[in-house]
Write a protein that holds these residues in place. Structure first.
Motif, mmCIF file in Angstrom:
data_model
loop_
_atom_site.group_PDB
_atom_site.id
_atom_site.type_symbol
_atom_site.label_atom_id
_atom_site.label_comp_id
_atom_site.label_asym_id
_atom_site.label_seq_id
_atom_site.Cartn_x
_atom_site.Cartn_y
_atom_site.Cartn_z
ATOM 1 N N VAL A 81 0.851 -1.189 0.000
ATOM 2 C CA VAL A 81 0.000 0.000 0.000
ATOM 3 C C VAL A 81 0.886 1.239 0.000
ATOM 4 O O VAL A 81 1.751 1.401 0.867
ATOM 5 N N LEU A 82 0.662 2.118 -0.989
ATOM 6 C CA LEU A 82 1.404 3.373 -1.079
ATOM 7 C C LEU A 82 0.635 4.523 -0.450
ATOM 8 O O LEU A 82 1.230 5.484 0.042
ATOM 9 N N GLU A 83 -0.700 4.424 -0.502
ATOM 10 C CA GLU A 83 -1.542 5.498 0.000
ATOM 11 C C GLU A 83 -2.903 4.916 0.347
ATOM 12 O O GLU A 83 -3.443 4.092 -0.389
ATOM 13 N N THR A 85 -6.075 3.193 2.943
ATOM 14 C CA THR A 85 -6.344 2.069 3.835
ATOM 15 C C THR A 85 -7.139 1.019 3.074
ATOM 16 O O THR A 85 -8.218 1.324 2.550
ATOM 17 N N GLN A 105 -2.394 -0.378 5.958
ATOM 18 C CA GLN A 105 -2.152 1.064 5.899
ATOM 19 C C GLN A 105 -0.940 1.317 4.992
ATOM 20 O O GLN A 105 -0.244 0.378 4.601
ATOM 21 N N LYS A 106 -0.677 2.575 4.737
ATOM 22 C CA LYS A 106 0.480 2.975 3.934
ATOM 23 C C LYS A 106 1.736 2.259 4.428
ATOM 24 O O LYS A 106 2.027 2.258 5.629
ATOM 25 N N ALA A 128 -6.973 5.502 -2.708
ATOM 26 C CA ALA A 128 -5.895 4.614 -2.258
ATOM 27 C C ALA A 128 -5.111 4.149 -3.479
ATOM 28 O O ALA A 128 -5.643 4.093 -4.591
ATOM 29 N N ALA A 130 -1.917 1.174 -4.562
ATOM 30 C CA ALA A 130 -1.044 0.065 -4.169
ATOM 31 C C ALA A 130 -0.227 -0.373 -5.384
ATOM 32 O O ALA A 130 -0.618 -0.137 -6.529
#
Length: 178
Positions: A81-83, A85, A105-106, A128, A130
């Protein structure tokens, strides 16, 4: 000549561009019924990946968007995950059909074993993003709902009604959406 389904170039004709892709910095358009967009980078986009056994994808999620239940028949996936939830999960094979889920989470990472049905859902309030790495240059993807309800030709409604323990008109209504 083809190796692993990909065309092998004459080594004298190979250039740096055969090992390059640009564009993962751009967000994918999530304005669709599931609210996500997968931007794949595999042997189709980077011919130099042929025989190397690796690929990746950027996944963008609108708020409440999902990457619907799907499977990769030729690859394990590791998602970072980059940004945002994400609620992620996978289901083990028959007969146990055990669901494993986790909220990410990030910076969090989760693995989806090869061939198992898995999904992601953006449970945050914003977008989000990923990155998924896959253990094949051509992992394949089978989106479960599309395959079951959107096959061409249709799987007979009586077969699906019995499998899902419901009525044929319900199945026909679902199939009409695909």
């Amino acid at each position: 000549m083809k190796v692993n389904g990909g065309v092998c170039k004459d080594p004298k004709a190979v250039t740096a561009d055969d090992f390059f892709f640009s564009g993962l910095h751009k967000a994918g358009n999530t304005s669709n019924p599931v609210g996500s967009r997968v931007s794949a980078v595999n042997v189709v986009q980077i011919p130099g990946l042929n025989t190397l056994g690796i690929s990746l994808a950027r996944v963008d999620y609108a708020p409440r968007g999902i990457n619907p239940p799907h499977t990769h028949p030729r690859a394990t996936e590791i998602l970072t995950v980059l940004e945002g939830t994400l609620l992620v999960g996978f289901v083990t094979s028959n007969t146990e059909n055990r669901l494993f889920t986790k909220v990410l989470q990030k910076g969090d990472v989760f693995v989806f074993p090869i061939g198992l049905i898995h999904f992601q859902q953006n449970i945050g309030y914003g977008h989000a993003v990923a990155i998924a790495a896959l253990s094949s240059q051509n992992p394949g993807v089978i989106t479960i709902a599309n395959a079951v309800f959107g096959s061409n030709p249709d799987i007979p409604t009586d077969v699906l009604a019995k499998a899902f323990q419901t009525h044929k008109p319900i199945i026909a209504g679902i199939q009409a959406k695909f």
